[in-house]
Scaffold this motif. Structure first.
Motif, PDB file in Angstrom:
ATOM      1  N   LEU A 267       0.880  -1.278  -0.095  1.00  0.00           N
ATOM      2  CA  LEU A 267       0.142   0.025  -0.148  1.00  0.00           C
ATOM      3  C   LEU A 267       0.901   1.308  -0.074  1.00  0.00           C
ATOM      4  O   LEU A 267       0.441   2.435  -0.637  1.00  0.00           O
ATOM      5  N   TYR A 268       1.774   1.165   0.625  1.00  0.00           N
ATOM      6  CA  TYR A 268       2.964   2.315   0.694  1.00  0.00           C
ATOM      7  C   TYR A 268       3.630   2.599  -0.658  1.00  0.00           C
ATOM      8  O   TYR A 268       4.179   3.706  -0.708  1.00  0.00           O
ATOM      9  N   ARG A 269       4.052   1.337  -1.445  1.00  0.00           N
ATOM     10  CA  ARG A 269       5.110   1.500  -2.335  1.00  0.00           C
ATOM     11  C   ARG A 269       4.723   1.081  -3.643  1.00  0.00           C
ATOM     12  O   ARG A 269       5.505   1.571  -4.567  1.00  0.00           O
ATOM     13  N   ASP A 270       3.626   0.444  -3.885  1.00  0.00           N
ATOM     14  CA  ASP A 270       3.377  -0.137  -5.223  1.00  0.00           C
ATOM     15  C   ASP A 270       2.143   0.398  -5.553  1.00  0.00           C
ATOM     16  O   ASP A 270       1.471  -0.517  -6.715  1.00  0.00           O
ATOM     17  N   CYS A 271       1.275   1.431  -4.915  1.00  0.00           N
ATOM     18  CA  CYS A 271      -0.029   1.812  -5.554  1.00  0.00           C
ATOM     19  C   CYS A 271       0.019   3.315  -6.101  1.00  0.00           C
ATOM     20  O   CYS A 271       0.935   3.485  -6.800  1.00  0.00           O
ATOM     21  N   GLY A 272      -1.198   3.803  -5.884  1.00  0.00           N
ATOM     22  CA  GLY A 272      -1.160   5.131  -6.426  1.00  0.00           C
ATOM     23  C   GLY A 272      -0.986   5.325  -7.908  1.00  0.00           C
ATOM     24  O   GLY A 272      -1.094   4.317  -8.988  1.00  0.00           O
ATOM     25  N   SER A 277      -0.406   3.413 -13.439  1.00  0.00           N
ATOM     26  CA  SER A 277       0.186   3.552 -14.672  1.00  0.00           C
ATOM     27  C   SER A 277       1.029   2.365 -15.122  1.00  0.00           C
ATOM     28  O   SER A 277       1.150   2.142 -16.185  1.00  0.00           O
ATOM     29  N   GLY A 278       1.845   1.878 -13.848  1.00  0.00           N
ATOM     30  CA  GLY A 278       2.560   0.760 -14.505  1.00  0.00           C
ATOM     31  C   GLY A 278       3.793   1.517 -14.865  1.00  0.00           C
ATOM     32  O   GLY A 278       4.878   0.619 -15.543  1.00  0.00           O
ATOM     33  N   SER A 291       0.989   6.645 -23.040  1.00  0.00           N
ATOM     34  CA  SER A 291       0.342   5.216 -22.516  1.00  0.00           C
ATOM     35  C   SER A 291      -0.846   5.395 -21.973  1.00  0.00           C
ATOM     36  O   SER A 291      -1.517   6.554 -21.379  1.00  0.00           O
ATOM     37  N   PHE A 292      -2.021   4.476 -22.309  1.00  0.00           N
ATOM     38  CA  PHE A 292      -3.184   4.698 -21.937  1.00  0.00           C
ATOM     39  C   PHE A 292      -3.452   4.516 -20.434  1.00  0.00           C
ATOM     40  O   PHE A 292      -4.120   5.248 -19.777  1.00  0.00           O
TER      41      PHE A 292
END
Length: 404
Positions: A267-272, A277-278, A291-292
């Protein structure tokens, strides 16, 4: 020269600023610097009052493996080469909990109480406290002041403060705190000088950066915030998801088999913006991408700002001004323009030319609500609080002046 040192420590960087103390409590910035790349590619950079370079040095990994080591290197440079021996050190501390509603002088007891709040801000609190501990050990007589990102929001009403959970949990500290308070406090204290006609009225401030939140301010005080118990809540951020159904956490644990520690890290490092966007958590990269998914990440960011503006206006029972601040809010004309589109139902109209040149006032004269861009200065806020506590045992008041 009497000086105040301000320290803002993160996991891989230590930012610092040195302010000279001049007549009548005036603070003047003398040095701005940071030690970044801690544990990977350590580098010390610093500039003077006029932006002139004072240092740009790289170090071996083993020489700056952690925050205390970074503090030692930066401190040696400040003392030995810049002849800086501060009167006191002010620290940004993200979480002050329910107990700390104003800046405080630090001792070992204060550190112990703040250490208990680490689970509420695991990405920030341990790193905020690392330089505090280092200075306590190496310079035990040097006064240190903790300034909290939660303190400005302690004016919230009980209704705004409570979750709909049993009272026992609230009494144990499970409540809505709000963050970025030093930024909002700075904006609140600066508005009387730049826009006195709206300074005490109903204002929404959007602190849009890698960490993002919004605050409803009335009469110079925080009424409501998009962030709550932790800095995960509210708007999508660089790597944090913002508002999330608690059921998603239960799903991650029960169906994906993630431990509490793994969920926290996720939740702190891999989201948002990064997760959506990836590609990146950097808004500049996303705005430049075709990028879409990058476009989707920006769309979600802007959409949630619009939704939360409605919520905060409801808390204020109306709206008299809107203010952008922080990295994205101050620098991205494109994001500001898109947010203002979502504020159209308030009667807000954008002056595209003023927005493009990053003017202070970016709404048109016929806009029902004025929209401002106000650069924040959390470090100056910390320096002001530190000086005030040092001088008279009280936190900063309006008598402290700023000189850029």
């Amino acid at each position: 020269m009497d000086t105040i040192l301000v320290v803002n420590a993160g996991s891989s960087s230590v930012k610092f600023q040195v302010y000279s103390v001049e007549g009548e409590g005036t603070l003047r910035r003398q040095i701005k610097g940071q030690m970044d790349g801690i544990g990977t590619r350590p580098r010390l950079r610093a500039s003077g009052a006029n932006g002139d370079s004072r240092a740009d040095r790289c170090y071996p990994i083993e020489a700056v493996a952690n925050v205390p080591a970074a503090m030692e290197v930066a401190g040696d440079w400040l003392r030995n080469e810049m002849q800086v021996n501060p009167l006191a050190v002010g620290h940004r501390v993200v979480h002050g909990g329910a107990e700390f509603d104003r800046p405080v002088l630090i001792d070992h007891g204060v550190v112990a109480r703040l250490d208990r709040l680490v689970p509420l801000a695991p990405l920030h609190q341990p790193h905020n406290l690392a330089p505090v501990r280092s200075i306590l050990v190496n310079f035990p007589k040097l006064p240190q002041v903790a300034c909290f990102d939660t303190a400005f929001h302690r004016t919230h009403s009980a209704v705004a403060d409570h979750y709909a959970i049993p009272h026992q949990l609230h009494s144990e500290g499970v409540r809505r705190y709000g963050f970025h308070g030093l930024s909002y406090e700075y904006i609140s204290k600066t508005l009387p000088q730049i826009a006195p006609e709206i300074a005490t009225r109903r204002i929404i401030v959007a602190h849009l950066g890698s960490g993002a939140s919004m605050c409803a301010i009335k009469g110079g005080q925080s009424v409501e915030s998009t962030m709550g118990f932790t800095a995960l809540d509210g708007l999508p951020m660089g790597t944090r998801p913002g508002q999330l159904d608690p059921g998603v956490v239960l799903y991650l644990m029960s169906e994906k088999g993630l431990s509490a520690a793994k969920v926290q890290d996720f939740l702190y490092r891999d989201c948002g913006l990064k997760g959506l966007s990836g590609i990146s958590n950097d808004m500049r990269e996303l705005e430049a991408s075709d990028s879409f998914n990058a476009k989707l990440a920006i769309d979600c960011f802007v959409y949630r700002i619009g939704l939360n503006a409605g919520m905060l206006a409801a808390a204020l029972q109306g709206l008299d001004a809107f203010v952008f601040t922080a990295g994205i809010g101050e620098n991205s004309a494109g994001i500001r323009a898109r947010v203002v589109e979502h504020l159209g139902w308030f009667g807000v109209t954008l002056d595209a030319a003023e927005n493009a040149r990053h003017a202070r006032l970016i709404s048109r004269p016929d806009s029902a609500i004025p929209v401002y861009v106000v650069p924040t200065d959390e470090e100056l806020m910390i320096a002001q609080h530190t000086l005030a506590l040092l001088m008279n045992g009280k936190s900063h008041d309006s008598r402290t002046k700023r000189v850029s």
